[in-house]
Design a protein around this motif. Structure first.
Motif, PDB file in Angstrom:
ATOM      1  N   GLN A 161       0.596  11.220   3.748  1.00  0.00           N
ATOM      2  CA  GLN A 161       0.252  11.762   5.060  1.00  0.00           C
ATOM      3  C   GLN A 161       0.710  13.209   5.161  1.00  0.00           C
ATOM      4  N   PHE A 198       0.828  -1.197   0.000  1.00  0.00           N
ATOM      5  CA  PHE A 198       0.000   0.000   0.000  1.00  0.00           C
ATOM      6  C   PHE A 198       0.866   1.251   0.000  1.00  0.00           C
ATOM      7  N   THR A 209      -3.148   0.278  -3.865  1.00  0.00           N
ATOM      8  CA  THR A 209      -2.826  -1.068  -3.422  1.00  0.00           C
ATOM      9  C   THR A 209      -2.262  -1.832  -4.613  1.00  0.00           C
ATOM     10  N   TYR A 226       0.471   5.332   0.945  1.00  0.00           N
ATOM     11  CA  TYR A 226      -0.354   6.329   1.600  1.00  0.00           C
ATOM     12  C   TYR A 226       0.355   7.676   1.501  1.00  0.00           C
ATOM     13  N   PHE A 257      -5.161   6.953   1.834  1.00  0.00           N
ATOM     14  CA  PHE A 257      -4.862   5.858   0.920  1.00  0.00           C
ATOM     15  C   PHE A 257      -4.660   6.351  -0.510  1.00  0.00           C
ATOM     16  N   PRO A 286      -3.035   8.974   7.611  1.00  0.00           N
ATOM     17  CA  PRO A 286      -2.606   8.559   6.275  1.00  0.00           C
ATOM     18  C   PRO A 286      -3.789   8.455   5.320  1.00  0.00           C
TER      19      PRO A 286
END
Lengths: 112, 113
Positions: free
Chosen positions: A38, A34, A49, A36, A46, A44
């Motif tokens: 932030q 994954f 994936t 992310y 998304f 975080p």
């Protein structure tokens, strides 16, 4: 011991200067990787994936790729609003689906 | 779209006090995770719940406990707080049937004085 290593720790780019962030992982089997984003003081967010080597996903100026041992987050012509910490996390196959292991992140700063 | 809700967003406590953090997952998400993120560090997994039962345990101190309720919200109870407990505490949720990403809440910033 399983590890997720991100590099570089910090990256400063000029607006429009493309680059790539790296995430290397060592797990016995990968269930998912994954990415992310932030922002300071926030949770975080998304991004992507990835499940298998060769897989690629794109979103606006971001493109994530995956090999058997690492993932790259390519940033094309970044803008100042892309400045954030980008976290990579992996979920190991065969273990509890609960926990994911985060890398330490890459702090990306885009100068106007 | 509905997101993960955490409360309070900020909390200031004294050493040796107790604190309770709450997490309300996205509707129809039955799995909840708690993470602790210290300054400049990556999120560290604490504990997770599925259908009101603990499903996995990470680096959660014995002074902390958590539970998931019948409405799937979760609470993280922290006792005998220490200065080192100051951190951002994130809750994340996902549906158990999916191996996909966890969706994170905005976090609770805990400051222990």
């Amino acid at each position: 011991e399983d590890q997720v290593t991100q590099s570089p720790e910090a990256l400063r780019l000029q607006e429009g200067e493309s680059s790539s962030l790296n995430c290397s992982y060592t797990v016995s089997g990968l269930r998912g990787l994954f990415w992310y984003r932030q922002d300071p003081g926030k949770g975080p967010e998304f991004l992507f994936t990835l499940y298998s080597a060769g897989e690629e996903k794109e979103k606006e100026r971001l493109k994530a790729t995956l090999t058997k041992k690492e993932s790259f987050l390519h940033i094309t012509a970044p803008k100042p609003e892309d400045s954030a910490t980008y976290l990579c996390a992996v979920q190991e196959a065969g273990s509890s689906a609960s926990k994911i292991i985060f890398g330490s992140g890459t702090r990306l700063s885009i100068r106007p | 779209a509905a997101g993960v809700i955490q409360s309070p967003r900020h909390l200031i406590k004294e050493k040796r006090e107790t604190a309770t953090l709450k997490c309300y997952p996205i509707p129809r998400h039955d799995t909840v995770y708690w993470y602790q993120q210290g300054p400049g560090q990556d999120p560290q997994f604490l504990i997770s719940f599925y259908e009101k039962m603990q499903s996995d345990k990470g680096s959660i101190p014995d002074r902390f406990s958590a539970q998931q309720f019948s409405d799937y919200h979760s609470e993280l109870n922290m006792s005998s707080l220490e200065l080192g407990d100051s951190a951002l505490y994130f809750c994340a949720s996902r549906p158990w049937t999916s191996y996909n990403e966890q969706f994170f809440g905005p976090g609770t910033r805990l400051t222990v004085l």
